[in-house]
Design an enzyme around this catalytic site. Structure first.
Site, PDB file in Angstrom:
ATOM      1  N   CYS A 235      40.298  45.899  41.700  1.00 31.74           N
ATOM      2  CA  CYS A 235      41.439  46.519  41.016  1.00 31.74           C
ATOM      3  C   CYS A 235      41.543  45.920  39.615  1.00 31.74           C
ATOM      4  CB  CYS A 235      42.725  46.348  41.809  1.00 31.74           C
ATOM      5  SG  CYS A 235      43.126  44.650  42.251  1.00 31.74           S
TER       6      CYS A 235
ATOM      7  N   ASP B  25      38.823  37.983  56.261  1.00 36.40           N
ATOM      8  CA  ASP B  25      39.569  37.505  55.106  1.00 36.40           C
ATOM      9  C   ASP B  25      39.589  35.985  55.155  1.00 36.40           C
ATOM     10  OD1 ASP B  25      41.347  39.003  52.917  1.00 36.40           O
ATOM     11  OD2 ASP B  25      42.180  37.010  53.277  1.00 36.40           O
TER      12      ASP B  25
ATOM     13  N   CYS C 150      36.818  41.608  52.531  1.00 37.70           N
ATOM     14  CA  CYS C 150      38.002  40.917  52.005  1.00 37.70           C
ATOM     15  C   CYS C 150      39.171  41.840  52.304  1.00 37.70           C
ATOM     16  CB  CYS C 150      37.865  40.646  50.513  1.00 37.70           C
ATOM     17  SG  CYS C 150      36.391  39.683  50.067  1.00 37.70           S
TER      18      CYS C 150
ATOM     19  N   PRO D  97      45.549  43.087  52.367  1.00 38.13           N
ATOM     20  CA  PRO D  97      46.504  43.178  53.478  1.00 38.13           C
ATOM     21  C   PRO D  97      46.211  44.273  54.497  1.00 38.13           C
ATOM     22  CG  PRO D  97      47.409  44.275  51.568  1.00 38.13           C
ATOM     23  CD  PRO D  97      46.081  43.694  51.131  1.00 38.13           C
TER      24      PRO D  97
END
Length: 433
Positions: free
Chosen positions: A371, A273, A251, A254
């Protein structure tokens, strides 16, 4: 104020601030972002004050302007951007442009707030959402997950995040490259300091600067990346990776972690992605840094649509998550998420783990990262995976694996008031027997 009010209202109706700012005129974008961040950090208090001062909700065109003003007038640990009279004048002027009939009402509400500010602040402080500026369900989840640290986490979420750089280790060893780049920053008048051995390529700036001011940024000498995010690539490659090691970044957008992997080793890397438009950012990052990888738009869970059957030596799964660990960097996240999102995201994470595990060769390693500081997306997720997959083993790496909290010294109560250099993250290193 009109741009800020529109941005805040978009977040309140479920749109990300990043999406809204992308449509903002370029000359207004920096100021709109800065003020929107400020308002969103005070939004819980502003909503509680509005309900107290005006129990009947104002018209939709007026309410976000009133909320923005109350947030900007609210007592805050950080310096308020405007004087009280300036806020009132600008907001009332904005209301006159958008809803002239409500200008007198807004003026009266704001002047009453200024007269009674101390009492109103004390009254609404009894509401956790107003006191901590987070949704109540979020607060309650942190109380369950982190009964000793929840208040410190909520306070940390309302601080400004540091600007952290990742020095390109392709130029020399990580330590030497970081030391050399620190000298270049000093020569350019930019104060910075190393994060330390946990993230040897990381430098944290004393004050944020535009990337155009960073020496060698356009040439790929440095990137912007939080120190916690810089732990992923070394964790995956810690055993040493010879040239040609086959790696999957599942994944990848960016592309910060993708680039970091390639800075550390010559890899045969596939960057996936599910969002083709976000994958363009991966390609742009790699081009600036002079790095190459195969990129492909695909849902990593649907291995039949992208996998050629060749096993991977190592896999990085930076899974979609609530982003509860990076709220100080993205203050809109807390207002966008809903309680049901956590279970839905946890299911996606479980599906990704199970699908990608089948593409990892025996003896290979997989780093699972989010995260997030919610345990359902971290330790509980991995505990359940290890129950399902008898051939999987978790390896402990001191200071890296497990939950990292966005607190100084990772939650040491004595240091909780200090700013943290790390975002909140979770890492697990899984080995396939």
């Amino acid at each position: 104020m009109l741009q800020v009010a529109d941005a805040v209202q978009a977040v309140r109706t479920g749109r990300s601030l990043t999406e809204v700012l992308a449509r903002c005129p370029a000359d207004l974008r920096p100021g709109t972002q800065s003020l929107s961040f400020y308002v969103l950090r005070q939004l819980g208090a502003a909503e509680a004050a509005r309900q107290l001062l005006a129990p009947k909700a104002p018209p939709p065109k007026v309410e976000p302007l009133l909320l923005g003003a109350l947030a900007l007038l609210w007592p805050s640990a950080e310096e308020r951007p405007y004087a009280d009279h300036t806020v009132v004048d600008q907001v009332v002027s904005a209301v006159r442009k958008r809803a002239p009939a409500s200008a007198g009402f807004v003026n009266a509400v704001l002047r009453r707030f200024l007269r009674e500010r101390e009492a109103i602040v004390q009254t609404v402080a009894a509401q956790p959402q107003a006191l901590f500026n987070h949704p109540l369900w979020w607060i309650e989840q942190l109380q369950r997950d982190w009964p000793q640290q929840w208040q410190a986490i909520l306070k940390a979420n309302n601080q400004h995040p540091p600007m952290t750089l990742r020095v390109n280790a392709r130029r020399s060893s990580p330590e030497a490259a970081t030391a050399a780049y620190l000298e270049r920053l000093t020569a350019a008048g930019i104060a910075a300091r190393p994060v330390g051995p946990l993230a040897p390529q990381a430098l944290v700036l004393d004050r944020a600067v535009p990337v155009s001011a960073l020496p060698g940024f356009a040439e790929g000498d440095v990137s912007v990346q939080d120190a916690a995010a810089q732990l992923a690539a070394p964790l995956l490659l810690q055993a040493g990776s010879p040239a040609g090691t086959r790696v999957l970044d599942a994944c990848s957008a960016p592309g910060g972690k993708t680039a970091h992997l390639l800075e550390l080793a010559d890899l045969d890397l596939l960057a996936l992605d599910s969002d083709a438009s976000r994958l363009e950012r991966v390609q742009d990052n790699l081009k600036r840094l002079g790095l190459k990888a195969e990129t492909r738009a695909a849902d990593a869970r649907d291995t039949a649509s992208w996998w050629d059957g060749r096993m991977f030596d190592a896999i990085l799964l930076d899974a979609p998550c609530s982003a509860s660990g990076i709220v100080r960097r993205h203050p809109d996240v807390r207002w966008l998420r809903r309680p049901t999102d956590i279970a839905n995201l946890a299911q996606i994470q479980a599906d990704l783990l199970d699908a990608l595990w089948l593409t990892l060769k025996p003896g290979g390693r997989l780093v699972y990262a989010t995260c997030s500081i919610f345990k359902a997306e971290g330790q509980a997720q991995i505990d359940a995976f290890l129950q399902r997959q008898t051939g999987a083993n978790a390896s402990e790496v001191a200071g890296v694996t497990g939950h990292l909290l966005p607190l100084a010294h990772n939650g040491d109560e004595a240091a909780a008031a200090e700013p943290s250099l790390l975002d909140g993250f979770y890492y697990a290193l899984l080995l396939k027997s």
